[in-house]
Write a protein that holds these residues in place. Sequence first.
Motif, PDB file in Angstrom:
ATOM      1  N   LEU A 250       0.854  -1.173   0.000  1.00 28.40           N
ATOM      2  CA  LEU A 250       0.000   0.000   0.000  1.00 28.40           C
ATOM      3  C   LEU A 250       0.900   1.237   0.000  1.00 28.40           C
ATOM      4  CD1 LEU A 250      -1.607  -2.344   1.685  1.00 28.40           C
ATOM      5  CD2 LEU A 250      -3.187  -0.493   2.163  1.00 28.40           C
ATOM      6  N   THR A 252       0.282   4.241   0.972  1.00 28.68           N
ATOM      7  CA  THR A 252       0.175   4.891   2.281  1.00 28.68           C
ATOM      8  C   THR A 252      -0.755   4.067   3.165  1.00 28.68           C
ATOM      9  OG1 THR A 252      -1.682   6.263   1.514  1.00 28.68           O
ATOM     10  CG2 THR A 252       0.541   7.215   1.333  1.00 28.68           C
ATOM     11  N   GLY A 253      -0.781   4.388   4.448  1.00 23.47           N
ATOM     12  CA  GLY A 253      -1.647   3.662   5.380  1.00 23.47           C
ATOM     13  C   GLY A 253      -1.114   3.662   6.797  1.00 23.47           C
ATOM     14  N   PRO A 257      -3.548   0.492   8.318  1.00 26.20           N
ATOM     15  CA  PRO A 257      -4.185   0.582   6.998  1.00 26.20           C
ATOM     16  C   PRO A 257      -5.582  -0.032   6.948  1.00 26.20           C
ATOM     17  CG  PRO A 257      -2.448  -1.086   6.999  1.00 26.20           C
ATOM     18  CD  PRO A 257      -2.318  -0.327   8.281  1.00 26.20           C
ATOM     19  N   CYS A 260      -7.671   3.121   7.808  1.00 27.87           N
ATOM     20  CA  CYS A 260      -7.635   4.308   6.946  1.00 27.87           C
ATOM     21  C   CYS A 260      -7.545   3.975   5.456  1.00 27.87           C
ATOM     22  CB  CYS A 260      -6.503   5.243   7.361  1.00 27.87           C
ATOM     23  SG  CYS A 260      -4.852   4.524   7.254  1.00 27.87           S
ATOM     24  N   ARG A 261      -7.226   2.734   5.117  1.00 27.37           N
ATOM     25  CA  ARG A 261      -7.195   2.298   3.712  1.00 27.37           C
ATOM     26  C   ARG A 261      -7.952   0.975   3.600  1.00 27.37           C
ATOM     27  NH1 ARG A 261      -5.623   6.779   3.933  1.00 27.37           N
ATOM     28  NH2 ARG A 261      -3.676   7.665   3.084  1.00 27.37           N
ATOM     29  N   GLU A 264      -8.644  -0.861   0.115  1.00 19.67           N
ATOM     30  CA  GLU A 264      -7.498  -1.555  -0.475  1.00 19.67           C
ATOM     31  C   GLU A 264      -7.196  -2.843   0.291  1.00 19.67           C
ATOM     32  OE1 GLU A 264      -4.072   1.078  -1.517  1.00 19.67           O
ATOM     33  OE2 GLU A 264      -5.365   2.636  -0.696  1.00 19.67           O
TER      34      GLU A 264
END
Length: 305
Positions: A250, A252-253, A257, A260-261, A264
Amino acid sequence: MGEIKVSPDYNWFRSTVPLKKIIVDDDDSKIWSLYDAGPRSIRCPLIFLPPVSGTADVFFQQILALTGWGYRVIALQYPVYWDHLEFCDGFRKLLDHLQLDKVHLFGASLGGFLAQKFAEYTHKSPRVHSLILCNAFSDTSIFNQTWTANSFWLMPAFMLKKIVLGNFSSGPVDPMMADAIDFMVDRLESLGQSELASRLTLNCQNSYVEPHKIRDIPVTIMDVFDQSALSTEAKEEMYKLYPNARRAHLKTGGNFPYLCRSAEVNLYVQVSPAWTPEHVRFRDPKTVLPNSPPLDQQALHRTLR
């Protein structure tokens, strides 16, 4: 107050999926807390194991999405265990209680290390079908605290929380990551002294994974390219340990994650090569949680590597 805690999705989750408490040890103070959602006919569910600072509900977005797509998902919160063998024995008893012969494990940070240790512990009579290791590590020595591991039980809660918070991102982050950090700080505050002390002990107690015992288990390594508590060296060690692992990167995260992600993360879970028809029931209308998102087939194919 953090945005996640007051969000419609989180409140819907808390009002829809009951928190269960189960005792499997002779010591009735050792209580497993868990959320179990999705088709009960599935006997090989996906089980989520949280990091040091986490509770079972930090995976609420995975529960909402994946159960809507036909997966059975269980998110756990550990009792107080002081060594890895004790944890593995307790976790085995929990699976026996739930009548689960084999499971898929998703472990975040400490949860990822414990998932590997459990797979290692049961290698002669395998109980783990696959591993998804998120920001995980394979050797506790990376934290350089093995010499203090046996003293965490003596420390007051505020000092233990300060140790954990020291690994949280302190620089500028995007709003979703900031909300994830706020939520995890709130979850950290809900943990008692013995819970925190035991988790930090498991996190730092001198131990490492023996990869030859779990080489036949499909592994997905999930990590982030931005700042997290895991060093580059620790990530590289994981790649060396599992050269044939599927990699889920990923951009970002941060440390969390799955909060916030989540979209994905959920897609990477879906494309795990370990899933077989008996492990998922796509869109059983009786088990779809309201507000579950539709299955994005195009995004799913884009994520395949």
